[in-house]
Motif scaffolding. Sequence first.
Motif, PDB file in Angstrom:
ATOM      1  N   UNK A   1       6.647 -13.206  -1.843  1.00 39.09           N
ATOM      2  CA  UNK A   1       5.906 -13.277  -0.554  1.00 39.09           C
ATOM      3  C   UNK A   1       4.613 -12.193  -0.736  1.00 39.09           C
ATOM      4  N   UNK A   2       3.785 -12.548  -1.192  1.00 37.86           N
ATOM      5  CA  UNK A   2       2.561 -11.445  -1.515  1.00 37.86           C
ATOM      6  C   UNK A   2       2.014 -10.943  -0.149  1.00 37.86           C
ATOM      7  N   UNK A   3       1.968 -11.776   0.903  1.00 39.30           N
ATOM      8  CA  UNK A   3       1.541 -11.308   2.206  1.00 39.30           C
ATOM      9  C   UNK A   3       2.437  -9.897   2.541  1.00 39.30           C
ATOM     10  N   UNK A   4       3.817  -9.793   2.207  1.00 41.30           N
ATOM     11  CA  UNK A   4       4.582  -8.952   2.598  1.00 41.30           C
ATOM     12  C   UNK A   4       4.420  -7.596   1.566  1.00 41.30           C
ATOM     13  N   UNK A   5       4.419  -8.060   0.369  1.00 44.63           N
ATOM     14  CA  UNK A   5       4.029  -7.142  -0.755  1.00 44.63           C
ATOM     15  C   UNK A   5       2.906  -6.399  -0.226  1.00 44.63           C
ATOM     16  N   UNK A   6       1.577  -6.971   0.140  1.00 39.85           N
ATOM     17  CA  UNK A   6       0.505  -6.308   0.397  1.00 39.85           C
ATOM     18  C   UNK A   6       0.668  -5.597   1.551  1.00 39.85           C
ATOM     19  N   UNK A   7       1.687  -6.013   2.605  1.00 36.92           N
ATOM     20  CA  UNK A   7       1.733  -5.068   3.611  1.00 36.92           C
ATOM     21  C   UNK A   7       2.460  -3.971   3.451  1.00 36.92           C
ATOM     22  N   UNK A   8       3.372  -3.906   2.454  1.00 35.11           N
ATOM     23  CA  UNK A   8       4.185  -2.666   1.953  1.00 35.11           C
ATOM     24  C   UNK A   8       3.407  -1.813   1.164  1.00 35.11           C
ATOM     25  N   UNK A   9       2.526  -2.266   0.241  1.00 31.15           N
ATOM     26  CA  UNK A   9       1.451  -1.334  -0.187  1.00 31.15           C
ATOM     27  C   UNK A   9       0.657  -0.588   0.754  1.00 31.15           C
ATOM     28  N   UNK A  10       0.328  -1.338   1.970  1.00 33.30           N
ATOM     29  CA  UNK A  10      -0.385  -0.642   2.675  1.00 33.30           C
ATOM     30  C   UNK A  10       0.277   0.159   3.595  1.00 33.30           C
ATOM     31  N   UNK A  11       1.574   0.155   3.647  1.00 30.06           N
ATOM     32  CA  UNK A  11       2.564   1.100   4.419  1.00 30.06           C
ATOM     33  C   UNK A  11       2.679   2.503   3.446  1.00 30.06           C
ATOM     34  N   UNK A  12       2.615   2.243   1.836  1.00 28.03           N
ATOM     35  CA  UNK A  12       2.661   3.192   0.980  1.00 28.03           C
ATOM     36  C   UNK A  12       1.438   4.069   1.150  1.00 28.03           C
ATOM     37  N   UNK A  13       0.558   3.419   1.340  1.00 30.11           N
ATOM     38  CA  UNK A  13      -1.063   4.130   1.160  1.00 30.11           C
ATOM     39  C   UNK A  13      -1.113   4.852   2.279  1.00 30.11           C
ATOM     40  N   UNK A  14      -0.548   4.361   3.561  1.00 29.64           N
ATOM     41  CA  UNK A  14      -0.750   5.110   4.692  1.00 29.64           C
ATOM     42  C   UNK A  14      -0.016   6.590   4.589  1.00 29.64           C
ATOM     43  N   UNK A  15       1.466   6.514   4.150  1.00 35.51           N
ATOM     44  CA  UNK A  15       2.234   7.158   4.107  1.00 35.51           C
ATOM     45  C   UNK A  15       1.893   8.382   2.938  1.00 35.51           C
ATOM     46  N   UNK A  16       0.826   8.141   2.308  1.00 35.31           N
ATOM     47  CA  UNK A  16       0.462   8.922   1.095  1.00 35.31           C
ATOM     48  C   UNK A  16      -0.426  10.154   1.826  1.00 35.31           C
ATOM     49  N   UNK A  17      -0.357  11.648   1.169  1.00 36.56           N
ATOM     50  CA  UNK A  17      -1.209  12.450   1.593  1.00 36.56           C
ATOM     51  C   UNK A  17      -2.713  12.101   0.997  1.00 36.56           C
TER      52      UNK A  17
END
Length: 348
Positions: A186-202
């Motif tokens: 599910x690429x939309x879900x993967x892309x969403x998780x990448x966005x979450x990772x990006x937001x959580x990074x310094x």
Amino acid sequence: MAKQNKTSVEAKSILKDLADRKYRPVYLLHGDENFFRDQICSYLLENALPKEQQAFNLFQVYGRDLTGGQVADMASRVPMNAPFILIVVREAQELKALRPLAQYCLRPNPQAVVVLNYSQKYKPGQGKSSDNAMLLAAIKGSGVVFESAPLRDYEVAPWVEEYVKEQGLTIAPRASQMLAYQLGTDLARVASEVKKLQIGMPPEEHDITETLVAETIGMSKEFNPFELTKAIGTGNLPEAIRIATNMAANPKGNEVPVILATLHSYFVKVFRYSVLQAKRIPEGDIASRLGVHPFFLREYAQAAARYPLAKCASVFSLLRSVDMQSKGFGASVPYGDMLRETIIRIMR
């Protein structure tokens, strides 16, 4: 780097043309993977026309509300203070009476861009004279037909690496595998998780690590299928048993069918590595054919030396037997015992 998925490559080519403002008069987007179709539609809606031109020149409609003739009539209009009008038809598979639209697509208005977004694979119907077949043939001649096909399991991790790179980040090869394993195709879900990772990074960080992925998606960095296959590949039986015991104690996401499928996929790659190496295929090409990051080739080389072709064949037979046992054929064995016994039999 593993070979990129054909659908992903075609989607990037279309997006590049759109970024260069090379528009075609008609786009037929179809297929079961929503991500690429929606990505193209979103880009057009957000970038094709500036805000001040959208009110009278941008139309986003649904197939259930219109006929093909009505879409053709809309597309035949003259734009108002804009270079073209943009019509995006969502759920286009619900459009009726397609023949007038097919006739329009034979000679489309050069001042219009029509996007037909089908949320399923396009079905041309029976015979060349069917309305669907006529529409498909007309768009092939004047526009773009793009099938957004789902990625296969082994194609997701390479796609994650490319997608992360496009976001201006990097990701560790095993971290991309962890994302692919946990989230599936599910690429939309993967892309969403990448966005979450990006937001959580310094702000100063740009590398997505295994630790960050494990913490975000709730997957153990130490006790997961990739560490299990790594231990098996290197012949580290105590470590493999330790990982298997922990996974069995935490079965959510580590169910029998999932683990057996992971082991089967791993040994298929080990088997294929041996075959390709025997044919003297270059290492880079082997990685591409296996669908893995070159980073992992050393692990497969070690595993291939430890598990020759005949041993791989016996592992496949064992996994089939364990799969049948897990489905109730034969004596019932607790999950943890079954997993440990399977690993011992593979590695002995």
